[in-house]
Design an enzyme around this catalytic site. Structure first.
Site, mmCIF file in Angstrom:
data_model
loop_
_atom_site.group_PDB
_atom_site.id
_atom_site.type_symbol
_atom_site.label_atom_id
_atom_site.label_comp_id
_atom_site.label_asym_id
_atom_site.label_seq_id
_atom_site.Cartn_x
_atom_site.Cartn_y
_atom_site.Cartn_z
ATOM 1 N N CYS A 176 6.529 6.575 15.825
ATOM 2 C CA CYS A 176 7.700 6.730 16.680
ATOM 3 C C CYS A 176 8.852 7.213 15.802
ATOM 4 C CB CYS A 176 8.040 5.390 17.306
ATOM 5 S SG CYS A 176 9.181 5.554 18.666
ATOM 6 N N GLN B 186 -7.769 -0.218 3.983
ATOM 7 C CA GLN B 186 -8.507 -0.614 5.199
ATOM 8 C C GLN B 186 -9.991 -0.877 4.924
ATOM 9 O OE1 GLN B 186 -7.202 -1.291 8.168
ATOM 10 N NE2 GLN B 186 -5.153 -0.448 7.932
ATOM 11 N N GLY C 2 0.817 -1.206 0.000
ATOM 12 C CA GLY C 2 0.000 0.000 0.000
ATOM 13 C C GLY C 2 0.855 1.262 0.000
ATOM 14 N N THR C 3 2.027 1.181 0.606
ATOM 15 C CA THR C 3 2.911 2.348 0.644
ATOM 16 C C THR C 3 3.380 2.709 -0.760
ATOM 17 O OG1 THR C 3 3.608 1.783 2.870
ATOM 18 C CG2 THR C 3 5.081 3.213 1.626
ATOM 19 N N SER D 14 -3.946 -3.878 -0.032
ATOM 20 C CA SER D 14 -2.691 -4.500 0.389
ATOM 21 C C SER D 14 -3.019 -5.839 1.057
ATOM 22 C CB SER D 14 -1.991 -3.552 1.372
ATOM 23 O OG SER D 14 -0.865 -4.172 1.918
ATOM 24 N N ALA D 15 -2.439 -6.928 0.527
ATOM 25 C CA ALA D 15 -2.883 -8.280 0.907
ATOM 26 C C ALA D 15 -2.787 -8.590 2.395
ATOM 27 C CB ALA D 15 -2.082 -9.317 0.112
ATOM 28 N N HIS D 16 -1.764 -8.033 3.081
ATOM 29 C CA HIS D 16 -1.570 -8.465 4.473
ATOM 30 C C HIS D 16 -2.630 -7.917 5.419
ATOM 31 C CE1 HIS D 16 0.575 -4.926 6.480
ATOM 32 N NE2 HIS D 16 0.631 -4.560 5.218
HETATM 33 N N1 PLP Z 1 -2.759 2.840 3.538
HETATM 34 C C1 PLP Z 1 -3.401 2.529 4.678
HETATM 35 C C2 PLP Z 1 -4.741 3.117 4.945
HETATM 36 C C3 PLP Z 1 -2.824 1.643 5.593
HETATM 37 O O1 PLP Z 1 -3.467 1.337 6.725
HETATM 38 C C4 PLP Z 1 -1.544 1.095 5.299
HETATM 39 C C5 PLP Z 1 -0.874 0.205 6.267
HETATM 40 O O2 PLP Z 1 -1.073 0.288 7.460
HETATM 41 C C6 PLP Z 1 -0.928 1.452 4.096
HETATM 42 C C7 PLP Z 1 -1.558 2.332 3.251
HETATM 43 C C8 PLP Z 1 0.415 0.896 3.737
HETATM 44 O O3 PLP Z 1 0.280 -0.440 3.322
HETATM 45 P P1 PLP Z 1 1.529 -1.429 3.333
HETATM 46 O O4 PLP Z 1 1.725 -1.890 4.725
HETATM 47 O O5 PLP Z 1 1.101 -2.537 2.410
HETATM 48 O O6 PLP Z 1 2.686 -0.684 2.778
#
Ligand code: PLP
Length: 370
Positions: A316, A175, A69-70, A192-194
């Site tokens: 953090c 989410q 997702g990042t 994002s799969a995890h």
């Molecule tokens: N976007 C949202 C709303 C998220 O909650 C997260 C992860 O916590 C991400 C993006 C990033 O996803 P990833 O962990 O797959 O990089």
């Protein structure tokens, strides 16, 4: 251990792993290779992409596999900026850092950005998004569901506004899988799969055909030239498998029931508590609660000592714990400092909810006493 941090990540389902294993062991070819081993891997990738496209309601060529997702948030913001060179973006102030920090970086390169704050329930008012539109606005990002407070956004309305003004709309759906149905309004969205019992390190992103977006990772012609690098076939297969199982939201009622039971007990049995975010417009799993007079980080540590995993939603950085930017935006810094995020999943039980409430009663009274 009691795991109440399902918004951070979820355990990999056994069926998903078993669908992935052949692509780690026997079908290990490079999907770009022009021989039998490559074709076998490519077939896995084609099936995964087709499966995702069916659930997204788009064409297979509009699905891109990325590292998470990042990367999707970075690609949306920076890829749109690189394709445009100049102009203005509208970003919700409660986006995930993948989007927020990308936008700040683009701001430092000369792009104009308007950050739209949420209302007190954590909802980005669509009318504020519309008010921010300028003649040179080319990009907007408002997530479907917030990762810290679980609030659901008015994405249909935002999408309608962006379409009307010809603005590229990125909707972070990390989410909201199984909660907000996929629809073709946004120009791009990602999962994002995890977050739904798939493997870590893989996302699927929809990007509408013909969108102006430049690659972040240049290399070979993988992913139609938008994302160089050998595709991790096993991860893509795992994502497709997990998405197929999660997209219908069949566990939502169970999870929401558990969450509501837990929230009901905490708010009625522990004084000085308040739920952060909209009480109704939120994902089934999320309970973000502030405990007046306590530091959320202390509660987290004490729960951890009792084998209960939760989160504060704080970042953090450089050794200093900063309170959640999301809870700060809707309820102020004091509420943010005392906030704890509990996120339930399909494997949690009522007994775990009860044990967590009992632990909280003890911990909160001890902290307040000190
Ligand atoms: N976007 C949202 C709303 C998220 O909650 C997260 C992860 O916590 C991400 C993006 C990033 O996803 P990833 O962990 O797959 O990089």
């Amino acid at each position: 251990m009691i795991y109440l941090d399902n918004a951070a990540t979820t355990p990999l389902d056994a069926e998903v792993l078993s669908e992935m294993l052949p692509y780690l062991q026997t079908e290990y070819g490079n999907p770009q290779s022009q021989h039998a081993a490559g074709r076998a891997a490519a077939q896995g990738l084609i099936s995964a992409r087709d499966g995702v496209a069916k659930i997204f309601g788009c064409r297979a060529e509009e699905v891109y596999f990325l590292s998470g997702g990042t990367e999707a948030g970075n690609l949306a913001v920076k890829g749109a900026c690189a394709a445009r060179k100049t102009g203005h973006m509208i970003i919700s102030a409660i986006e995930h850092p993948a989007v927020l920090e990308s936008a700040r970086q683009m701001q430092s390169f000369g792009f104009d950005v308007t950050f739209v704050p949420p209302d007190k329930n954590g909802i980005i008012p669509p009318e504020e998004v519309e008010k921010a539109v300028r003649a040179d606005t080319f990009f907007c990002a408002v997530m479907a569901a917030n990762n810290e407070i679980g609030t659901l956004q008015k994405v249909e309305k935002i999408s309608e506004i962006c379409t009307r003004y010809g603005i590229f709309y990125y909707c972070d759906c990390v989410q909201s899988v199984g909660v907000v149905p996929f629809f073709k309004g946004p120009s791009a969205f990602a999962v994002s799969a995890h977050k739904f019992h798939g493997p870590k390190g893989v996302a699927a992103m929809y990007i509408r055909g013909g969108s102006k977006i430049s690659p972040l990772i240049s290399g070979g012609m993988q992913e139609r030239g938008l994302r160089g690098g050998t595709v991790n076939v096993a991860q893509a297969v795992g994502l497709a498998s997990a998405l197929k199982r999660a997209a219908d939201g069949k566990n939502n009622a169970y999870i929401a029931g558990l969450r509501d039971y837990f929230v009901g007990r905490v708010l009625s049995e522990i004084g000085g508590t308040a739920l952060n975010g909209d009480p109704v417009l939120r994902v089934p799993s999320n309970a973000n609660i502030s405990f007046a007079g306590c530091d959320g980080a202390n509660i987290l540590m004490c729960l951890d000592l009792k084998g209960i995993c939760v989160s504060t939603g704080s970042a953090c950085s450089a050794g200093a714990v900063t309170p959640s930017h999301v809870v700060t935006a809707i309820a102020g810094e004091a509420r943010a400092k005392s906030a704890v995020r509990f996120t339930f999943g399909k494997y949690n039980t009522r007994e775990e909810a009860d044990r967590t409430v009992e632990a909280l009663k003890q911990i909160v009274s001890q902290i307040r006493h000190v």
